[in-house]
Design a protein around this motif. Sequence first.
Motif, PDB file in Angstrom:
ATOM      1  N   ILE A 252       0.872  -1.133   0.005  1.00 60.49           N
ATOM      2  CA  ILE A 252      -0.041   0.011   0.226  1.00 60.49           C
ATOM      3  C   ILE A 252       0.782   0.989  -0.042  1.00 60.49           C
ATOM      4  O   ILE A 252       0.662   2.293  -0.894  1.00 60.49           O
ATOM      5  CB  ILE A 252      -1.155  -0.220   1.092  1.00 60.49           C
ATOM      6  CG1 ILE A 252      -1.954  -1.242   1.122  1.00 60.49           C
ATOM      7  CG2 ILE A 252      -1.738   1.420   1.257  1.00 60.49           C
ATOM      8  CD1 ILE A 252      -2.867  -0.959   2.257  1.00 60.49           C
ATOM      9  N   ALA A 253       1.953   1.338   0.931  1.00 56.58           N
ATOM     10  CA  ALA A 253       2.645   2.448   0.858  1.00 56.58           C
ATOM     11  C   ALA A 253       3.583   2.782  -0.230  1.00 56.58           C
ATOM     12  O   ALA A 253       3.467   3.848  -0.790  1.00 56.58           O
ATOM     13  CB  ALA A 253       3.655   2.234   2.114  1.00 56.58           C
ATOM     14  N   GLU A 254       4.029   1.696  -0.833  1.00 59.85           N
ATOM     15  CA  GLU A 254       4.903   1.918  -2.099  1.00 59.85           C
ATOM     16  C   GLU A 254       4.159   2.156  -3.426  1.00 59.85           C
ATOM     17  O   GLU A 254       4.476   2.988  -4.099  1.00 59.85           O
ATOM     18  CB  GLU A 254       5.456   0.373  -2.335  1.00 59.85           C
ATOM     19  CG  GLU A 254       6.467   0.028  -1.663  1.00 59.85           C
ATOM     20  CD  GLU A 254       7.144  -1.353  -1.796  1.00 59.85           C
ATOM     21  OE1 GLU A 254       6.284  -2.202  -2.410  1.00 59.85           O
ATOM     22  OE2 GLU A 254       8.020  -1.811  -0.994  1.00 59.85           O
ATOM     23  N   ASN A 255       2.588   1.923  -3.168  1.00 62.69           N
ATOM     24  CA  ASN A 255       1.891   2.561  -4.494  1.00 62.69           C
ATOM     25  C   ASN A 255       1.174   3.806  -4.576  1.00 62.69           C
ATOM     26  O   ASN A 255       0.332   4.067  -5.062  1.00 62.69           O
ATOM     27  CB  ASN A 255       0.997   1.390  -4.915  1.00 62.69           C
ATOM     28  CG  ASN A 255       1.689   0.112  -5.521  1.00 62.69           C
ATOM     29  OD1 ASN A 255       1.718   0.152  -6.667  1.00 62.69           O
ATOM     30  ND2 ASN A 255       2.041  -0.964  -4.628  1.00 62.69           N
ATOM     31  N   ILE A 256       1.405   4.349  -3.137  1.00 61.78           N
ATOM     32  CA  ILE A 256       0.647   5.698  -2.927  1.00 61.78           C
ATOM     33  C   ILE A 256       1.745   6.491  -3.118  1.00 61.78           C
ATOM     34  O   ILE A 256       2.795   6.635  -2.737  1.00 61.78           O
ATOM     35  CB  ILE A 256       0.335   5.905  -1.553  1.00 61.78           C
ATOM     36  CG1 ILE A 256      -0.917   5.045  -0.949  1.00 61.78           C
ATOM     37  CG2 ILE A 256      -0.268   7.395  -1.007  1.00 61.78           C
ATOM     38  CD1 ILE A 256      -1.256   5.142   0.400  1.00 61.78           C
ATOM     39  N   PRO A 257       1.509   7.285  -4.399  1.00 60.76           N
ATOM     40  CA  PRO A 257       2.438   8.317  -4.908  1.00 60.76           C
ATOM     41  C   PRO A 257       2.766   9.477  -3.960  1.00 60.76           C
ATOM     42  O   PRO A 257       1.803   9.878  -3.092  1.00 60.76           O
ATOM     43  CB  PRO A 257       2.116   9.146  -6.121  1.00 60.76           C
ATOM     44  CG  PRO A 257       0.523   8.989  -5.894  1.00 60.76           C
ATOM     45  CD  PRO A 257       0.115   7.583  -5.039  1.00 60.76           C
TER      46      PRO A 257
ATOM     47  N   LEU B 294       5.135   8.699   6.645  1.00 63.72           N
ATOM     48  CA  LEU B 294       5.934   8.911   5.254  1.00 63.72           C
ATOM     49  C   LEU B 294       5.482  10.059   4.365  1.00 63.72           C
ATOM     50  O   LEU B 294       5.976  10.419   3.577  1.00 63.72           O
ATOM     51  CB  LEU B 294       5.453   7.575   4.597  1.00 63.72           C
ATOM     52  CG  LEU B 294       6.083   6.361   4.880  1.00 63.72           C
ATOM     53  CD1 LEU B 294       5.526   5.225   3.814  1.00 63.72           C
ATOM     54  CD2 LEU B 294       7.357   6.180   5.234  1.00 63.72           C
ATOM     55  N   LYS B 295       4.411  10.709   5.098  1.00 64.70           N
ATOM     56  CA  LYS B 295       4.016  12.002   4.562  1.00 64.70           C
ATOM     57  C   LYS B 295       3.236  12.040   3.133  1.00 64.70           C
ATOM     58  O   LYS B 295       3.543  12.696   2.266  1.00 64.70           O
ATOM     59  CB  LYS B 295       4.909  13.376   4.417  1.00 64.70           C
ATOM     60  CG  LYS B 295       5.702  13.290   6.020  1.00 64.70           C
ATOM     61  CD  LYS B 295       4.580  13.906   7.012  1.00 64.70           C
ATOM     62  CE  LYS B 295       5.225  14.019   8.315  1.00 64.70           C
ATOM     63  NZ  LYS B 295       6.321  15.035   8.417  1.00 64.70           N
ATOM     64  N   LYS B 296       2.677  10.839   2.969  1.00 62.61           N
ATOM     65  CA  LYS B 296       2.225  10.539   1.357  1.00 62.61           C
ATOM     66  C   LYS B 296       0.571  11.061   1.511  1.00 62.61           C
ATOM     67  O   LYS B 296      -0.280  10.022   2.033  1.00 62.61           O
ATOM     68  CB  LYS B 296       2.203   9.133   1.184  1.00 62.61           C
ATOM     69  CG  LYS B 296       3.709   8.805   0.944  1.00 62.61           C
ATOM     70  CD  LYS B 296       3.749   7.453   0.029  1.00 62.61           C
ATOM     71  CE  LYS B 296       5.411   6.989  -0.323  1.00 62.61           C
ATOM     72  NZ  LYS B 296       5.192   5.729  -1.154  1.00 62.61           N
ATOM     73  N   ASP B 297       0.409  12.150   1.387  1.00 59.10           N
ATOM     74  CA  ASP B 297      -1.197  12.447   1.831  1.00 59.10           C
ATOM     75  C   ASP B 297      -2.005  11.734   0.565  1.00 59.10           C
ATOM     76  O   ASP B 297      -1.958  11.623  -0.653  1.00 59.10           O
ATOM     77  CB  ASP B 297      -1.304  13.927   1.330  1.00 59.10           C
ATOM     78  CG  ASP B 297      -2.590  14.586   1.681  1.00 59.10           C
ATOM     79  OD1 ASP B 297      -3.133  14.209   2.821  1.00 59.10           O
ATOM     80  OD2 ASP B 297      -3.050  15.453   0.974  1.00 59.10           O
ATOM     81  N   HIS B 298      -3.109  11.338   1.289  1.00 57.03           N
ATOM     82  CA  HIS B 298      -4.210  10.639   0.429  1.00 57.03           C
ATOM     83  C   HIS B 298      -5.530  10.621   1.279  1.00 57.03           C
ATOM     84  O   HIS B 298      -5.609  10.918   2.203  1.00 57.03           O
ATOM     85  CB  HIS B 298      -3.690   9.184   0.122  1.00 57.03           C
ATOM     86  CG  HIS B 298      -3.189   8.477   1.385  1.00 57.03           C
ATOM     87  ND1 HIS B 298      -2.428   8.438   2.083  1.00 57.03           N
ATOM     88  CD2 HIS B 298      -4.042   7.306   1.862  1.00 57.03           C
ATOM     89  CE1 HIS B 298      -2.358   7.646   2.969  1.00 57.03           C
ATOM     90  NE2 HIS B 298      -3.450   6.780   2.880  1.00 57.03           N
ATOM     91  N   LYS B 299      -6.588  10.326   0.356  1.00 53.18           N
ATOM     92  CA  LYS B 299      -7.986  10.139   0.840  1.00 53.18           C
ATOM     93  C   LYS B 299      -8.305   8.820   1.338  1.00 53.18           C
ATOM     94  O   LYS B 299      -7.781   7.609   0.673  1.00 53.18           O
ATOM     95  CB  LYS B 299      -8.875  10.660  -0.120  1.00 53.18           C
ATOM     96  CG  LYS B 299      -8.463  12.196  -0.556  1.00 53.18           C
ATOM     97  CD  LYS B 299      -8.504  13.156   0.399  1.00 53.18           C
ATOM     98  CE  LYS B 299      -8.153  14.666  -0.235  1.00 53.18           C
ATOM     99  NZ  LYS B 299      -8.097  15.608   0.745  1.00 53.18           N
TER     100      LYS B 299
END
Length: 536
Positions: free
Chosen positions: A400-405, A438-443
């Motif tokens: 999941i983490a690797e595929n959230i830009p 990781l500060k990957k902002d997402h909904k």
Amino acid sequence: MYLRGERLRYLIILLIPLFLSAYTHLWNPLGFPSIHIDEAHYMRRAMLVIQGMGPQESAASGYPRTYDHPYFGQLFLGGVLRLIGYPDILKPESDQQSIELLHMVPRLLMGLLAVLDTFLIFKIAERRYGLVVALIASVLFAVMPMTWILRRVYLDTILMPFMLSSILFALYIRPNDHAKTAEVDKYKIGQGALVLLSGIFLGLAIYTKVPAFTMIPLVGSLVFFNSKKRLKSLGIWFIPVILIPLLWPLYSVAAGQGDLWAQWVLWQTDRNRPLSISLTNFFEIDPLITVMGIFGFIWTALKRDFFPLLWVAPFLIFSYFIGWVQYFHLIIIFPAFCIASAVLLDGLQKFMVRRFRTWQRRKILSQALFITIAISGLVVTSILINTDVNNSYYKIYATIAENIPDVSNANEKQIGNVTVIGSHWWVWDSYWITQYVLKKDHKLIDPHFDPNFKIPVTTKNVMFIVDDKFLDSISRKVKSDNLPSIKQLYNESSTISTFFDNVTSGDNGVYPNNIFSIMILNENHPTGKVVIKRNF
């Protein structure tokens, strides 16, 4: 020389349960027990504290439960983790190793708290019943199967040392019967401080989780009688017990959200999981300590010692009427079961000593029962804690983490933000890492919190975490303007990874392996195939 030998003997006796507790609570923290959804919620709130965002989640965070628990749990957890430089000290990335390290540190902290609990139980039992009961009670607490619950990041785990400290300080208000006059005078000088400390620690326990207030009858009675029935001492003790937890509703009033606070407090009482189910789980997890504890309560009550019973009864009465009890909520009365069992075993040992007059026979027989119980508990606990039930979890979280830009990365800005849609467990279990570490902002869209799919998809790109429960949620017939578009996005998405959740793979229906099903299936955790899909 004699005094030095006595101190060494005492130190060895104390170290036995501490070493056992260190093994049962610090060994293999990544593998066992399975990751619980509540751990993710408490870690997310701790990350808010670490990042200086305050103790309270806003509605904008996407998580609607703003006042389901008081704040001290996340303040304590976030404060301790920040002191050691977490998470930056780990230099986290999106790989599986980083995900595992991020989970390991807070679990090690919980294990250290459990070791501290073992020490406090030893001192409580020693003060109340003597050294033999202290050794038995603390060893039982360290090795019996129920103790694995303290390995998880629960509010119940965090409040335990504060609650136990409150009880211990209340016991120390009264000097030992064999204390010399000079020592009694010292106790009189420090009595007020002990009263106040007992109140402060119980106040902090309640400020961590409200059901800790059920310890007020126990600790209050200890303060009252140990201070020679001084109402003034009881009044001083009550001040922090009441004022510290009041910080929670006062915060909501100051923020203009008093009605929201009341709404979520009532919501906690509006769920349905009766006490009987959790008591059954308690017995299934640890039948031996349950049976011994019950007989121990009867034994102590017949001797007009209501200390263990007063620990347990108010909590069980409150839990019965509140109507929402998980099996791990019962962990705060587990020490009382251990102490009551220890008193019972000590009584049986003394009976054997009187029954068998040959010195060697009575020595062996008086200790055989306790040693047998302790070894059996250690064996069962060892089987559990040496099991890996989380390996697939970490792989899923890492994928999941690797595929959230990372939209701050120039190469990934063209992808933009992503909406992650999936079962309650997967999306929230990973959110505290992806969003705040990781500060990957997402909904997020979670059918558990949004069963009618009222939240629209506002991003072009979507990732799906698919299991049986998610498939069931999108197949339901609900009135929703957003569900057709979500189904379309789902059908247009491509599979990127497939996993099999192995958390119950150790369950063969035979004790202790059936604990895997008790701790997971009763929590409605998804098991089996998990597929990750995306449309970008």
